[in-house]
Design an enzyme around this catalytic site. Structure first.
Site, PDB file in Angstrom:
ATOM      1  N   GLN A 318       1.227  -1.376  -0.282  1.00  0.00           N
ATOM      2  CA  GLN A 318       0.248   0.243   0.135  1.00  0.00           C
ATOM      3  C   GLN A 318       0.765   1.113  -0.370  1.00  0.00           C
ATOM      4  O   GLN A 318       0.529   2.139  -1.107  1.00  0.00           O
ATOM      5  CB  GLN A 318      -0.857   0.312   1.331  1.00  0.00           C
ATOM      6  CG  GLN A 318      -1.833   1.413   1.863  1.00  0.00           C
ATOM      7  CD  GLN A 318      -2.838   1.978   0.703  1.00  0.00           C
ATOM      8  OE1 GLN A 318      -3.269   0.753  -0.707  1.00  0.00           O
ATOM      9  NE2 GLN A 318      -2.901   3.060   0.386  1.00  0.00           N
ATOM     10  N   GLU A 319       2.448   1.068   0.622  1.00  0.00           N
ATOM     11  CA  GLU A 319       2.956   2.391   1.037  1.00  0.00           C
ATOM     12  C   GLU A 319       3.644   2.809  -0.343  1.00  0.00           C
ATOM     13  O   GLU A 319       4.033   4.279  -0.471  1.00  0.00           O
ATOM     14  CB  GLU A 319       4.166   2.635   1.757  1.00  0.00           C
ATOM     15  CG  GLU A 319       3.103   1.863   3.510  1.00  0.00           C
ATOM     16  CD  GLU A 319       2.716   3.204   4.175  1.00  0.00           C
ATOM     17  OE1 GLU A 319       3.182   4.584   3.379  1.00  0.00           O
ATOM     18  OE2 GLU A 319       1.680   3.487   4.556  1.00  0.00           O
TER      19      GLU A 319
END
Ligand code: GLU
Length: 494
Positions: A318-319
């Site tokens: 996600q990052e």
């Protein structure tokens, strides 16, 4: 030769008569109560329930040395209910399942099998634990129109597993389909893959299998479903004593069994929220190309912090989409996108070093979790900690206060998620300590991570099945080369 007086005329001798009376007195009650051991008695006495199943993500597989799968978990529950051990064997095709039951090598087939009319003539079934439909699967692409009924399939190649409920269905169609094929080599996953890769036009799949496996084949679509419902149940040899069948009827009627079946259906069959096609394809590309270089570090960080490695990998995805050089306009960097301050706090010297970044991110996440009030239970604890990772502790606290003011539960993620977006509206953020925040972001952030974890777990499951199938195939090839031995069969009474 002297003959025994008893055999000459037994009733002439007083002693013999007495002996006969004694024998009758003792034997009649014994004979009257004689009850040959039932199949169930034998299973209990031997302390072992033998099941046969198929290797597939929804039936049975071994992942990291652990047995897993819907059928495995349910069979284990039944073995515990009987107080016996579970012995599992796997069949490489459905014919092998029939044989194992016929030869008494297995007591029950727990293999996602449909209770079809033909099978019902040869076998007994437990009560069904799932009812779905058979679906026609095709490749969604431009110029490939989905057929509306089976009569539109003319000319397209269609293949199903041999001896499956699907081949029975195809044989029963009137008017029939001109040409279709069955294969004893291909499992459901292989057939879905063949359609996905354009090697086959169509296959038939149980709706439950489609829901569970479609993540892996994002371009597959359901053209239509056949109307007849398909009850799925355990299959066993028809026997006159009926003891095992009665025991199964009882086991499946118990409320605890019913609850467990619901839980297992959620775990293995629910498609849930999935990534859209583009995200799915990108995610799977990155899984192949980027994750392998990072996996060991996620696992190492998991060992040091006690956080599941797939959770850490999902945060990393996600990052940064697992890109070690990722940089955001706000200056956060690396796989876990740490700010300069956070990096310092968790001992990271070089944020673009993937190993350091993963370890630092894992430590930071673990700290966020441990700072939450002790009373907050899992899984809310994890979702709230994730939101903190994204929006910071102060803003999360503000959202929890707004949640409480609205009379909802600040310890429940679903309630807090409803209030986080209010932090971007002046009439709300002016009333709390840390002010404005882009409150929608942590909600999307947590939702995405939950999807990535799900995808990672499915991926692990499918890899485990494929690895097991490869071993099974190698073993059966080796066996077919070895000199033939008579199969070990067990006595009919078992
Ligand atoms: N339900 C199928 C059968 O009974 C097997 C599972 C599948 O093909 O999805 O033959």
């Amino acid at each position: 030769m002297r003959q025994n007086s008893f055999f000459k005329n037994p009733f002439k001798s007083k002693d013999s008569l007495l002996l006969l009376v004694v024998i009758v007195i003792f034997c009649v009650p014994i004979l009257a109560s004689y009850n040959p051991a039932t199949q169930l008695d034998v299973i209990k006495r031997q302390g072992e329930l033998r099941i046969i199943t198929r290797l597939s993500p929804t039936t049975y597989f071994v992942s990291n040395g652990e047995h897993d799968g819907f059928e495995y978990e349910l069979a284990k529950l039944y073995a515990n209910y009987l107080g016996v051990k579970l012995k599992i064997s796997t069949a490489s095709d459905i014919q092998e399942i029939y044989e194992a039951l016929r030869l008494n090598n297995a007591h029950i087939a727990t293999a996602g099998l449909t209770q079809t009319a033909e099978r019902q003539q040869r076998f007994d079934f437990s009560p069904p634990y799932h009812t779905g439909q058979t679906q026609l699967v095709y490749l969604k692409k431009k110029k490939n129109k989905a057929p509306k009924t089976y009569q539109d399939l003319k000319g397209g190649s269609l293949m199903v597993m041999s001896n499956s409920s699907h081949s029975e269905l195809l044989r029963s169609l009137d008017p029939g389909i001109e040409s279709w094929q069955e294969s004893s080599e291909l499992e459901v996953l292989d057939l879905m893959e063949a359609v996905h890769d354009g090697k086959l036009d169509y296959t038939l799949v149980d709706s439950s299998d489609f829901a569970a496996n479609s993540f892996f084949f994002p371009r597959l679509g359901i053209a239509f479903s056949f109307a007849n419902p398909q009850p799925i149940a355990w299959m066993l040899k028809k026997r006159s004593d009926g003891s095992l069948k009665r025991s199964l009827d009882k086991f499946f009627s118990i409320p605890h069994t019913k609850n467990e079946i619901k839980r297992l259906q959620n775990k293995y069959f629910q498609s849930g929220q999935r990534l859209n096609l583009v995200d799915n394809l990108t995610f799977r590309k990155h899984l192949r190309e980027r994750l392998p270089a990072l996996k060991d570090w996620f696992q190492e960080a998991a060992q040091q912090t006690g956080i599941d490695w797939q959770m850490l990998a999902a945060i990393g995805y996600q990052e940064s989409h697992w890109n070690p050089k990722a940089v955001s306009p706000t200056g956060v960097r690396g796989i876990m996108m740490l700010t300069r301050d956070t990096a310092k706090e968790v001992g990271v010297k070089k944020r673009t070093d993937p190993q350091q970044s993963i370890m630092g991110g894992a430590r930071y996440f673990s700290q966020q979790k441990s700072r939450l009030p002790k009373r907050i239970q899992e899984p809310d604890r994890t979702w709230l900690a994730l939101a903190t990772y994204n929006v910071g502790r102060g803003h999360l606290e503000d959202a929890r206060i707004l949640t409480q003011r609205a009379g909802m539960n600040p310890d429940r993620w679903d309630d807090v998620a409803k209030h986080l977006p209010l932090l971007s509206q002046a009439r709300w953020y002016k009333t709390v300590k840390h002010g404005y925040a882009r409150g929608r972001e942590p909600v999307t952030y947590v939702r995405n991570i939950r999807r990535y974890i799900k995808q990672l777990k499915l991926e692990t499951r499918i890899q485990a099945v494929q690895a097991a199938q490869a071993i099974q195939q190698a073993e059966s090839e080796a066996a077919s080369e070895a000199p033939t031995q008579a199969p070990e069969t067990l006595p009919e009474t078992l």
